[in-house]
Design an enzyme around this catalytic site. Structure first.
Site, short mmCIF file in Angstrom:
data_model
loop_
_atom_site.label_atom_id
_atom_site.label_comp_id
_atom_site.label_asym_id
_atom_site.label_seq_id
_atom_site.Cartn_x
_atom_site.Cartn_y
_atom_site.Cartn_z
N HIS A 407 0.80 -1.34 0.10
CA HIS A 407 0.01 -0.07 -0.09
C HIS A 407 0.91 1.21 0.00
O HIS A 407 0.45 2.35 -0.64
CB HIS A 407 -1.25 -0.18 1.27
CG HIS A 407 -2.28 -0.83 0.75
ND1 HIS A 407 -2.51 -1.99 1.18
CD2 HIS A 407 -3.34 -0.48 -0.10
CE1 HIS A 407 -3.65 -2.52 0.76
NE2 HIS A 407 -4.17 -1.41 -0.09
N CYS A 720 -6.92 -3.98 -12.83
CA CYS A 720 -6.98 -2.83 -12.03
C CYS A 720 -5.72 -3.08 -11.19
O CYS A 720 -5.44 -2.17 -10.22
CB CYS A 720 -8.00 -2.63 -11.35
SG CYS A 720 -8.71 -3.75 -10.45
C1 PEP Z 1 -5.30 -6.35 -6.64
O1 PEP Z 1 -5.12 -7.49 -5.96
O2 PEP Z 1 -4.45 -6.57 -8.00
C2 PEP Z 1 -5.76 -5.11 -6.43
C3 PEP Z 1 -6.13 -4.28 -7.27
O3 PEP Z 1 -6.29 -5.35 -5.17
P1 PEP Z 1 -5.39 -4.63 -4.12
O4 PEP Z 1 -4.05 -4.24 -4.51
O5 PEP Z 1 -6.16 -3.70 -3.11
O6 PEP Z 1 -5.36 -5.89 -3.27
#
Ligand code: PEP
Ligand code: MG
Length: 770
Positions: A407, A720
């Site tokens: 994150h 995404c």
């Molecule tokens: C993913 O897992 O690629 C995603 C977009 O969700 P996060 O990064 O929030 O787990």
């Protein structure tokens, strides 16, 4: 004279009576620590024994003129003296007093049950040397300890054996070589109730593997602790924050068997029943209680402690404590290397490019986040989303841990804040207040202000974003943007993107400071709905008439503890694959309903460009239930609202046909989780970050299969995950015929050009094949 003293009457100055170990127990009892009860047979009793039995002159004459270098002779004399002691009975009144006190110990009432235990309890009999000023080694070889001793006579003979152990060959040799008089060394014998350990283990009040002194490490197994030391059973591991006593990490290991005491006082290995093998040995209360005791001991002795503990009938006991000798406070040497730019302090991975010079603020736990002022460099172990407000104030971010999809990386990219992750030692090596230059583009931290690196790359990037040279390129594949922070909506919209492919609600929530579960517990659903609406509205407005896909909250239990109500989050062994995404939302349906409600109310306001997607799907029923709930709040999925799922588990790839049949408007590849779960690589672990690749054929195979199936069912496909910002992935996806690609705001231009080129190539290839 009394030959015995109860532990409760000992103090830390009781060494002349009860030796070092006895005084230590006395000290622990004055601290009200739960130490198994017992008594000391005093050093004076030993002195009187030598006197009354008249054996001292015999001992001394055997030792007189002994050539300790002559090993045969030394051994022979040692054996003779030991035999002399063990075969010379104590004066009757002395033996009687020891036996009587032992019986008293056995008739103590048990704290918890009030039952009177059998009179002849199992005890440990240990020797405890009295000469405080002699180094511990002067008693080498005489630290005799007898475990699981039971019975009046056995106690007395064990005490004699302890006394005899003052005269092992090694102990005699040492005293002679160091000119200690044999007659000056006295010994006490400690008789201590054995804990019939159902669970036991060790505890360090510093983390011995990392030398971090803000962590307490506890290892635990079923039965007696010996199996940990022998390495025969893998203990559970608990890491506790020394200050807050929060449990930071729990690793539960499989424990097939344990060592337990049988009726006869013998230790025997017994299998652990299947249901308990992979269960946590200690509950949260016990872990915290142990950590509290550990901290108390460390505070008292003013040194890190290495502690043995045991649990009997759910009561925790401290069996032993000693100073940790191997602990070195963590001082990482600064490397002595430089390049043409300056002196290099650290290297890591570029999470968000740019260069920034500013003062370091080390944040060791979230309570210190207020330290970070506008323009500081935030230095921390690993950012969690609840640090977002401080991250927004920071001029740059440097972390010890984390990879490209953690994150810290995601949020800093969105904010355009230079960020380096995975430096391993930033919090140890950097000092609060010192000025550093974070050259995130190179992944290097330099000492001081580095002139030649002072190009304000961050500003250049903003300029670039505003100009967006590629914005007029038209592509058949839609190019969307990923964004999580509503305040950055206009910056993201300026890219000219065809919509928003992912809004992570949890980042918006973290910025608000209250955990969704807390809103619900306090019956403040409306406030939660309001918070979401405020944030989403800003994005929906900035992207008017373009699709904005909101993702339902996907909150891992370890990442949001610092929000209000976050302390109620469970402690999971592996939160990455734990209670989050749709599985959690269906367990806490009021959270899900509030999120849908927010979207419904925005539709009512006219923002019908807002769509929704559901994270971490592994079953058709999850999708089915989520759709039902959407209907309940008043929007028909697929008709009145774009309703999609994240494809981020291998399970979702395998059942994609059934998911399409259930009815969805779109799927979006979450390649961060999909890669993590397909390759078995923790996306946050910088040690194995080099192996994390979304371009692995297994991941590409899954994506290709899903796109093909979705085409059959006319379900739109999108991406995404972070990989959407990578040119090689974008090209692959175009070839597979994906409908849209979402990238970070700063990667949109590049990806648009890559996609345009790839589309041309695909057309050209098709032409040539004709
Ligand atoms: C993913 O897992 O690629 C995603 C977009 O969700 P996060 O990064 O929030 O787990
Ligand atoms: Mg994910």
């Amino acid at each position: 004279m009394s030959y015995v003293v109860w532990f409760k009457d000992l103090r830390k100055n009781s060494i002349p009576i009860a030796g070092g170990k006895g005084a230590n127990i006395g000290e622990m009892l004055t601290l009200h620590l739960p130490v198994p009860n017992g008594f000391a047979v005093t050093a004076q009793a030993y002195g009187e024994y030598l006197e009354k039995t008249k054996i001292q002159p015999k001992i001394l004459s055997l030792l007189k003129d002994l050539d300790v270098e002559n090993n045969d002779k030394l051994q022979a004399v040692a054996t003779k003296i030991q035999n002399l002691i063990t075969s010379t009975p104590m004066p009757a009144e002395m033996a009687e007093e020891i036996m009587y006190t032992y019986e008293m110990l056995g008739s103590e009432k048990h704290k918890a049950t009030d039952l009177v235990e059998p009179k002849e309890v199992f005890v440990a009999v240990r020797s405890s040397a009295t000469a405080e000023d002699l180094p511990e080694a002067s008693f080498a070889g005489q630290q005799a300890t007898f475990l699981n001793v039971r019975g009046r006579e056995q106690i007395v003979s064990s005490v004699l054996a302890c006394w005899a152990s003052l005269f092992t060959a090694r102990a005699i040799y040492y005293r002679v070589k160091n000119n200690f008089e044999h007659s000056k060394v006295l010994i006490s014998a400690l008789v201590q109730k054995m804990v019939n350990a159902e669970k036991s283990g060790i505890m360090f009040t510093v983390n011995p593997s990392t030398n971090h002194d803000d962590e307490i490490v506890i290892e635990a197994i079923y039965g007696l602790g010996e199996l940990i030391v022998g390495g025969e059973v893998n203990p559970d591991l608990y890491i506790v924050d020394k200050k807050t006593r929060d449990i930071k990490k729990i690793e539960v290991r499989k424990k097939d068997f344990g060592l337990f005491r049988n009726e006869n006082g013998e230790n025997e290995k017994r299998p652990i029943t299947k249901d308990k093998q992979e269960r946590q040995v200690l509950n949260e209360k016990q872990v915290k209680e142990l950590a509290r005791l550990g901290k108390k001991l460390e505070d008292h002795y003013k040194k890190p402690q290495d502690i043995e503990w045991a649990v009997e009938k759910e009561e925790v006991y401290i069996v032993q404590t000693r100073a940790v000798t191997t602990f070195k406070p963590h001082t990482i040497e600064r490397p002595d290397i430089a390049d043409e730019t300056g002196k290099i302090l650290l290297k890591g991975e570029t999470a968000s490019a740019g260069v920034y010079t500013g003062p370091v603020k080390i944040v060791r736990d979230p309570s210190q986040l207020n330290k970070v002022q506008k323009g500081d460099v935030l230095v921390t172990t690993m950012t969690t989303p609840d640090m977002v407000p401080a991250m927004q104030r920071a001029g740059a971010i440097v972390t010890n841990e984390g990879g490209m999809t953690c994150h810290a990386a995601i949020v800093s990219r969105e904010m355009g804040t230079p960020c380096i992750v995975g430096t391993q030692h930033a919090t140890d090596l950097l000092k609060d207040g010192e000025v550093i230059t974070v050259h995130a583009t190179r992944g290097i931290v330099y000492e001081g202000k580095v002139e030649s690196a002072a190009v304000p790359e961050k500003e250049l990037k903003v300029e670039e974003i505003l100009h967006h040279p590629g914005a007029d390129i038209v592509t058949a594949t839609e190019i969307k943007v990923i964004m999580d922070l509503p305040d950055f909506a206009s910056k993201a919209a300026a890219t000219g993107a065809d919509g928003v492919g992912l809004v992570r609600l949890e980042i918006m929530i973290a910025n608000g400071g209250i955990h969704p579960a807390h809103f619900i517990r306090q019956k403040r659903e409306e406030d939660y709905v309001h918070l979401l609406k405020e944030g989403i509205r800003k994005i929906a407005k900035a992207f008017a008439h373009k699709p904005v896909w909101i993702r339902c909250s996907d909150m891992r239990s370890d990442e949001y503890r610092n929000l209000q109500g976050g302390d109620k989050e469970p402690h999971e062994t592996d939160p990455m694959i734990g209670w989050h995404g749709i599985r959690r939302l269906l367990d806490e349906p009021k959270i899900l309903r509030a999120e849908f409600q927010a979207v419904k109310e925005l539709h009512d306001e006219g923002f019908d460009n807002v769509g929704i997607m559901v994270p971490f799907i592994i079953r058709v029923e999850e999708l089915h239930k989520a759709k039902e709930m959407m209907r309940e709040v008043g929007l028909e999925p697929g008709k009145e609202i774009d309703f999609g799922i994240m494809v981020e588990t291998p399970a979702a790839c395998w059942i994609i046909e059934d998911l399409c049949k259930e009815g969805i408007s779109f799927v979006s590849f979450g390649t961060n989780d999909l890669t993590q779960l397909t390759l078995g690589i923790d996306r946050n672990n910088e040690r194995i970050a080099h192996l994390f690749s979304e371009m692995h054929p297994a991941v590409l195979g899954e994506i290709a299969k899903v796109i093909q199936t979705c085409k059959k069912y006319k379900v739109k496909t999108s991406i995404c995950g972070q990989a959407g910002s990578k040119p090689e992935m974008a090209e692959f996806l175009v070839r597979q015929g994906i409908d849209s690609i979402s990238a970070n705001a700063d990667a949109v231009d590049d990806i648009r050009q890559v996609v345009a080129r790839a589309e041309k190539k695909v057309l050209l290839d098709a032409e040539r094949k004709k």
